[in-house]
Design a protein around this motif. Structure first.
Motif, short mmCIF file in Angstrom:
data_model
loop_
_atom_site.label_atom_id
_atom_site.label_comp_id
_atom_site.label_asym_id
_atom_site.label_seq_id
_atom_site.Cartn_x
_atom_site.Cartn_y
_atom_site.Cartn_z
N PHE A 24 0.87 -1.20 0.05
CA PHE A 24 0.04 -0.07 -0.03
C PHE A 24 0.75 1.26 0.16
O PHE A 24 0.94 1.93 0.96
CB PHE A 24 -0.89 0.07 1.21
N PRO A 25 1.65 1.62 -1.13
CA PRO A 25 2.49 2.71 -1.21
C PRO A 25 2.08 4.07 -0.93
O PRO A 25 2.62 4.75 -0.44
CB PRO A 25 3.23 2.48 -2.38
N GLY A 26 0.72 4.07 -1.07
CA GLY A 26 0.19 5.57 -0.95
C GLY A 26 -0.57 5.61 0.44
O GLY A 26 -1.34 6.72 0.67
N ARG A 27 -0.21 4.80 1.33
CA ARG A 27 -0.98 4.88 2.73
C ARG A 27 -0.08 5.10 3.83
O ARG A 27 -0.67 5.11 5.01
CB ARG A 27 -1.54 3.57 2.83
N ALA A 28 0.71 5.91 3.67
CA ALA A 28 1.55 6.38 4.71
C ALA A 28 0.80 7.20 5.74
O ALA A 28 -0.09 7.88 5.43
CB ALA A 28 2.86 7.34 4.39
N PRO A 29 0.99 7.04 7.07
CA PRO A 29 2.08 6.32 7.82
C PRO A 29 1.77 4.79 7.93
O PRO A 29 2.12 4.46 9.19
CB PRO A 29 2.31 7.12 8.99
N TRP A 30 0.96 4.32 7.42
CA TRP A 30 0.43 2.82 7.69
C TRP A 30 -0.06 2.45 8.85
O TRP A 30 0.50 1.57 9.49
CB TRP A 30 1.59 2.00 7.15
N GLN A 31 -0.84 3.23 9.79
CA GLN A 31 -1.51 3.11 10.91
C GLN A 31 -2.48 1.79 11.06
O GLN A 31 -3.07 1.80 10.06
CB GLN A 31 -2.42 4.34 11.39
N VAL A 32 -2.23 0.92 11.85
CA VAL A 32 -3.00 -0.20 11.93
C VAL A 32 -4.68 0.26 11.92
O VAL A 32 -5.52 -0.47 11.13
CB VAL A 32 -2.63 -1.00 13.63
N ALA A 33 -4.90 1.26 12.73
CA ALA A 33 -6.39 1.59 12.82
C ALA A 33 -6.74 2.33 11.63
O ALA A 33 -7.84 2.58 11.33
CB ALA A 33 -6.23 2.71 13.93
N ASP A 34 -6.12 2.44 10.48
CA ASP A 34 -6.37 2.97 9.17
C ASP A 34 -6.58 1.88 8.00
O ASP A 34 -7.04 2.02 6.91
CB ASP A 34 -5.39 3.94 8.52
N PHE A 35 -6.46 0.46 8.47
CA PHE A 35 -6.54 -0.50 7.65
C PHE A 35 -7.72 -1.46 8.09
O PHE A 35 -7.79 -1.90 9.39
CB PHE A 35 -5.23 -1.16 7.42
N THR A 36 -8.38 -2.04 6.96
CA THR A 36 -9.26 -3.11 7.63
C THR A 36 -8.48 -4.45 7.85
O THR A 36 -7.45 -4.61 7.21
CB THR A 36 -10.21 -3.19 6.43
N LEU A 37 -9.33 -5.36 8.34
CA LEU A 37 -8.76 -6.63 8.31
C LEU A 37 -8.22 -7.62 7.07
O LEU A 37 -7.23 -8.01 6.94
CB LEU A 37 -9.56 -7.59 9.45
N ALA A 38 -9.18 -7.13 6.16
CA ALA A 38 -9.14 -7.89 4.73
C ALA A 38 -7.81 -7.30 4.13
O ALA A 38 -6.93 -8.03 3.64
CB ALA A 38 -10.28 -7.44 3.90
N GLU A 39 -7.44 -5.96 4.43
CA GLU A 39 -6.14 -5.39 3.94
C GLU A 39 -4.89 -6.07 4.76
O GLU A 39 -3.97 -6.38 4.10
CB GLU A 39 -6.23 -4.14 4.10
N ILE A 40 -5.09 -6.05 5.89
CA ILE A 40 -4.00 -6.39 6.95
C ILE A 40 -3.56 -7.89 6.42
O ILE A 40 -2.53 -8.29 6.43
CB ILE A 40 -4.31 -6.13 8.25
N ARG A 41 -4.60 -8.61 5.93
CA ARG A 41 -4.40 -9.95 5.76
C ARG A 41 -3.54 -10.05 4.57
O ARG A 41 -3.09 -11.30 4.33
CB ARG A 41 -5.77 -10.88 5.78
N ARG A 42 -3.58 -9.30 3.66
CA ARG A 42 -2.75 -9.17 2.39
C ARG A 42 -1.39 -9.20 2.66
O ARG A 42 -0.43 -9.32 1.96
CB ARG A 42 -3.19 -8.00 1.48
N LEU A 43 -0.91 -8.78 4.21
CA LEU A 43 0.52 -8.48 4.33
C LEU A 43 1.25 -9.47 4.86
O LEU A 43 1.00 -10.61 5.54
CB LEU A 43 0.46 -7.11 5.49
N ASP A 44 2.72 -9.35 4.34
CA ASP A 44 3.64 -10.24 5.01
C ASP A 44 4.35 -9.55 6.22
O ASP A 44 5.00 -8.69 6.25
CB ASP A 44 4.64 -10.45 3.73
N ALA A 45 3.97 -10.71 7.34
CA ALA A 45 4.64 -10.11 8.64
C ALA A 45 5.95 -11.17 9.09
O ALA A 45 6.21 -10.94 10.11
CB ALA A 45 3.49 -10.17 9.62
N GLY A 46 6.25 -11.79 8.22
CA GLY A 46 7.54 -12.64 8.30
C GLY A 46 8.98 -12.51 7.81
O GLY A 46 9.95 -12.66 8.34
N SER A 47 8.90 -12.08 6.46
CA SER A 47 10.02 -11.87 5.88
C SER A 47 11.09 -10.70 6.06
O SER A 47 12.26 -11.03 6.02
CB SER A 47 9.65 -11.59 4.33
#
Length: 285
Positions: A101-124
């Motif tokens: 999500f390059p245009g969504r700075a500062p990428w606050q957790v509270a600004d994203f839905t769960l569906a959007e967060i599920r698209r993210l890689d939290a391990g690499s």
């Protein structure tokens, strides 16, 4: 944020408390420490962030295999009021949110839905072998607990951007009672007044109070089971004082063998560490 106590009230409460768990704890030192000291709980900080990406299911599974009794996770709320496990208020440090999500700075957790967060890689970011790890939900952590995984210590992250998080944590626990009933589950936060009210919502869940070595305990701590204090400055006398008030003491967070041994010698009831295997070895000795 909606908080059970409100931001201003929480700040006032913190100011009122500032000044001494020291003086209040020392008042209890005349009472004898428990005759027997049970083995301290081995608590994997952020799920065990020394060996796997923090606040992930993989981290907790590895920590359990390394000897952890409990996995400590941070709970935050999404834009659509779902509960996820992540420490920072932003997604940038521990996910690939900047790329996805390059245009969504500062990428606050509270600004994203769960569906959007599920698209993210939290391990690499930690290691390529954890590339399939996502940001877990609170429900996933409870399912892990229900399947016989390590116990859970959940820290509620209060933020002005997360209105109603306490109520939603309580509702999630009530809706999934079968997953944690009879298993080790505790809640903690720096907002003590909010935790008092949360205790009324889920009275069967132990409450831990996060504090500092200079925080003063209120007269009524009957709703709390334990204090969580930084290891720096913690003394055996303070531990005994808390025990005298019927409170357990958990220390955090350290991986240093010398400090771990010192805390064990004080009779603390649990220690948070990023490397539970190291603490396991010390407890075994």
């Amino acid at each position: 944020m909606y908080r059970l106590c409100g931001v201003a009230a929480g700040a006032a409460w913190t100011a009122l408390l500032a000044g001494a768990v020291q003086a209040a704890l020392l008042a209890g030192t005349a009472l004898a420490a428990p005759a027997e000291r049970p083995r301290a709980d081995n608590i994997a900080h952020r799920g065990g962030s020394g060996g796997a990406p923090e606040n992930t299911i993989a981290a907790c599974a590895r920590a359990r295999a390394a000897g952890a009794d409990l996995c400590e996770f941070d709970v935050q709320q999404t834009k659509d009021q779902q509960l996820v496990l992540i420490h920072d208020e932003t997604l940038a440090r521990t996910t690939d949110a900047e790329q996805v999500f390059p245009g969504r700075a500062p990428w606050q957790v509270a600004d994203f839905t769960l569906a959007e967060i599920r698209r993210l890689d939290a391990g690499s970011w930690f290691s390529p072998r954890f590339g399939n790890e996502g940001v877990p939900t609170l429900r996933q952590a409870l399912e892990l607990l229900g399947a016989g995984g390590a116990g859970l210590l959940l820290e509620i992250k209060h933020s002005p951007r997360s209105p109603g998080i306490d109520r939603r944590v309580a509702a999630e626990l009530q809706d999934n009672r079968a997953l944690w009933q009879g298993r080790r589950l505790s809640l903690q936060a720096f907002d003590w007044q909010a935790m008092r009210l949360l205790h009324r919502m889920v009275p069967g869940v132990p409450i831990l109070l996060l504090g500092t070595s200079g925080a003063r305990l209120p007269a009524d701590t009957g709703y709390a089971s334990a204090l969580v204090l930084p290891h720096a400055g913690l003394t055996e006398r303070q531990v005994r004082g808390a025990h005298g008030r019927g409170l357990r003491v958990y220390a955090g967070t350290t991986d240093r063998p010398r400090v771990l041994r010192r805390l064990v010698s004080y009779g603390v009831d649990g220690i948070m560490t990023d490397r539970p295997a190291r603490l396991r070895g010390i407890l075994a000795r």
